[in-house]
Scaffold this motif. Structure first.
Motif, PDB file in Angstrom:
ATOM      1  N   ILE A 345       0.748  -1.366   0.130  1.00  0.00           N
ATOM      2  CA  ILE A 345       0.066   0.123  -0.004  1.00  0.00           C
ATOM      3  C   ILE A 345       0.807   1.423  -0.007  1.00  0.00           C
ATOM      4  O   ILE A 345       0.464   2.336  -0.599  1.00  0.00           O
ATOM      5  N   TYR A 346       1.748   1.126   0.467  1.00  0.00           N
ATOM      6  CA  TYR A 346       2.873   2.319   0.617  1.00  0.00           C
ATOM      7  C   TYR A 346       3.282   3.005  -0.555  1.00  0.00           C
ATOM      8  O   TYR A 346       3.207   4.258  -0.626  1.00  0.00           O
ATOM      9  N   PRO A 347       3.374   2.157  -1.642  1.00  0.00           N
ATOM     10  CA  PRO A 347       3.673   2.936  -3.188  1.00  0.00           C
ATOM     11  C   PRO A 347       2.458   3.868  -3.462  1.00  0.00           C
ATOM     12  O   PRO A 347       2.704   4.451  -4.372  1.00  0.00           O
ATOM     13  N   THR A 348       1.278   3.744  -2.832  1.00  0.00           N
ATOM     14  CA  THR A 348       0.073   4.664  -3.224  1.00  0.00           C
ATOM     15  C   THR A 348      -0.349   5.612  -2.351  1.00  0.00           C
ATOM     16  O   THR A 348      -1.221   6.351  -2.586  1.00  0.00           O
ATOM     17  N   MET A 349       0.261   5.736  -1.147  1.00  0.00           N
ATOM     18  CA  MET A 349      -0.393   6.612  -0.247  1.00  0.00           C
ATOM     19  C   MET A 349       0.239   8.069  -0.143  1.00  0.00           C
ATOM     20  O   MET A 349       1.300   8.414  -0.411  1.00  0.00           O
ATOM     21  N   ILE A 350      -0.615   8.916  -0.374  1.00  0.00           N
ATOM     22  CA  ILE A 350      -0.261  10.325  -0.414  1.00  0.00           C
ATOM     23  C   ILE A 350      -1.049  11.085   0.687  1.00  0.00           C
ATOM     24  O   ILE A 350      -2.172  10.963   0.626  1.00  0.00           O
ATOM     25  N   THR A 351      -0.469  12.134   1.432  1.00  0.00           N
ATOM     26  CA  THR A 351      -0.948  12.742   2.448  1.00  0.00           C
ATOM     27  C   THR A 351      -1.437  14.207   1.969  1.00  0.00           C
ATOM     28  O   THR A 351      -0.515  14.747   0.982  1.00  0.00           O
ATOM     29  N   LEU A 352      -2.464  14.760   1.909  1.00  0.00           N
ATOM     30  CA  LEU A 352      -2.918  15.898   1.321  1.00  0.00           C
ATOM     31  C   LEU A 352      -2.876  16.976   2.517  1.00  0.00           C
ATOM     32  O   LEU A 352      -2.982  16.810   3.839  1.00  0.00           O
ATOM     33  N   PRO A 353      -2.894  18.160   2.359  1.00  0.00           N
ATOM     34  CA  PRO A 353      -2.945  19.264   3.312  1.00  0.00           C
ATOM     35  C   PRO A 353      -4.213  19.139   4.136  1.00  0.00           C
ATOM     36  O   PRO A 353      -5.448  18.954   3.812  1.00  0.00           O
ATOM     37  N   LEU A 354      -3.954  19.137   5.594  1.00  0.00           N
ATOM     38  CA  LEU A 354      -4.964  19.308   6.429  1.00  0.00           C
ATOM     39  C   LEU A 354      -4.574  19.980   7.705  1.00  0.00           C
ATOM     40  O   LEU A 354      -3.706  19.719   8.448  1.00  0.00           O
ATOM     41  N   HIS A 355      -5.026  21.340   7.996  1.00  0.00           N
ATOM     42  CA  HIS A 355      -4.972  22.146   9.001  1.00  0.00           C
ATOM     43  C   HIS A 355      -6.251  23.029   9.088  1.00  0.00           C
ATOM     44  O   HIS A 355      -7.076  23.442   8.273  1.00  0.00           O
ATOM     45  N   VAL A 356      -6.035  23.572  10.354  1.00  0.00           N
ATOM     46  CA  VAL A 356      -7.464  24.546  10.801  1.00  0.00           C
ATOM     47  C   VAL A 356      -7.544  25.604   9.878  1.00  0.00           C
ATOM     48  O   VAL A 356      -8.637  26.258   9.284  1.00  0.00           O
ATOM     49  N   GLY A 357      -6.497  26.182   9.456  1.00  0.00           N
ATOM     50  CA  GLY A 357      -6.485  27.241   8.489  1.00  0.00           C
ATOM     51  C   GLY A 357      -6.526  27.357   6.911  1.00  0.00           C
ATOM     52  O   GLY A 357      -6.797  28.070   6.369  1.00  0.00           O
TER      53      GLY A 357
END
Ligand SMILES: *Cc1c(COP(=O)(O)O)cnc(C)c1O
Length: 377
Positions: A345-357
């Motif tokens: 799974i690791y070769p498919t994982m992308i984190t997207l922006p997430l924050h209160v602002g």
């Protein structure tokens, strides 16, 4: 456009609280730290909380509390930040890496049972991205094996599972206030437990071996009938310089007041993301339930990971990958054990922006950019 992956939500209120510490000329381990610990215990619903300068330190000391024999094994997920497993090495213990659940990316409980042997003394579940491990299954099993349970709650603050606060299911809960986490103190961490006796040496461990805080001794020095022994302390254990200070605790006191609001803002953002991604038929990193749980990060699974990361970068959108499975890292490669699901799974994982602002315009822009990429390929 320049959209950050994570960004702390800090401002005037935090500055005011720091100013108060300046006015008192007390910025080390002091009354703000004590107040933050008391408030934290109330918030999480635990007996005792001790503030340190990181979750890495918290995890190190949490394991230290048990005095496990050198070379004992500790079960940790492979899909986590390095600190979860580094804490095991700091204690001269051996990490056993557990594969990921294909759906939630948390520790796979079947693999956990498979890899357990009689040399195992503890398990450190991580609520990956904030999505809870099934603690109602893990805890009774771990108890039946006499394993200590340390919860790594670095990705959640105030999250609950089946009506019980995360961080209070096991023996000790560890939290992170690093700047990318649900709430921040710049850098910081918390150790909490309902077993005061278990934490009896932690105040000494976190402060160079001294088990009394110097604010109290300084106060007694200025009182009449002062105790001639105000300067005295006894060293019983080998301590570390892991204490939180009053500047960090000042920020923490304000952040703690804001954290429920900040959590619900991040939940709203995830709801918006999920709506947009459903239309594009892009798979989320895991089955997020933003109305039920508290998440620190958000992401997707995508077959063209590298190309998409470069494309989003060209659009001014930061991305990440959390994490390279630890058993694949040179530092941990010698600790045997296979984790094929995480490797797949690791070769498919992308984190997207997430924050209160993050604004709704920015979320729309990110979704639009994902759509643009889809139309290209
Ligand atoms: C961030 C993190 C830590 C370490 O936190 P620090 O406060 O930066 O030391 C530990 N475990 C996990 C899962 C994390 O994400």
């Amino acid at each position: 456009m320049n959209i950050r992956l994570f960004k702390p939500d800090i401002g005037q209120e935090e500055l005011e609280e720091i100013k108060d510490s300046f006015d008192q000329s007390w910025i080390g381990l002091g009354p703000k730290v004590s107040e933050f610990e008391v408030r934290w215990s109330k918030f999480i619903g635990c007996e005792e909380s001790i503030a340190v300068n990181s979750a890495t330190a918290a995890l190190h000391l949490a394991l230290r509390c048990f005095n496990f024999p050198k070379g004992s094994k500790v079960l940790v997920p492979t899909m986590t930040f390095s600190a979860t497993a580094s804490a095991v090495l700091y204690n001269d213990l051996i990490p056993v890496f557990i594969d990921s659940n294909e759906i939630t990316l948390g520790m796979d409980l079947d693999d956990l049972k498979r890899k357990y042997d009689k040399d195992c003394v503890a398990v450190i579940p991580v609520h990956y991205s904030g999505h809870p491990i099934e603690m109602d299954i893990l805890v009774p099993w771990a108890r039946s094996k006499n394993l200590a349970i340390i919860e790594d709650c670095a990705h959640t603050v105030g999250g609950m599972y089946k009506g019980k606060n995360l961080g209070t299911w096991g023996d000790i809960g560890c939290f992170s206030f690093e700047e990318k986490k649900c709430m921040t103190t710049g850098d910081g961490g918390m150790i909490c437990s309902n077993n005061k006796d278990l934490l009896k040496d932690v105040r000494a461990y976190r402060w160079v071996g001294i088990d009394k805080d110097n604010w109290k001794s300084a106060k007694s020095y200025t009182q009449k009938d002062k105790d001639a022994m105000h300067w005295f302390y006894e060293l019983k254990v080998l301590g570390y310089k892991y204490n939180m200070n009053d500047l960090a605790a000042s920020i923490g006191l304000v952040q703690l007041k804001k954290v429920v609001k900040m959590n619900s803002k991040r939940s709203k953002i995830i709801v918006d993301y999920m709506r947009g991604l459903r239309e594009l038929e892009i798979e989320t990193l895991l089955p997020f339930e933003p109305n039920k749980y508290v998440y620190q990060m958000f992401g997707i699974r995508h077959n063209y990971k590298d190309d998409l990361i470069i494309f989003l970068k060209s659009k001014g959108i930061s991305t990440g990958c959390h994490y390279t499975p630890l058993h694949m890292q040179p530092l941990f490669r010698d600790f045997k054990g296979t984790c094929p699901v995480s490797e797949k799974i690791y070769p498919t994982m992308i984190t997207l922006p997430l924050h209160v602002g993050l604004t709704s315009d920015e979320i729309d822009y990110i979704i639009l950019s994902l759509k643009e990429f889809k139309n290209l390929s």
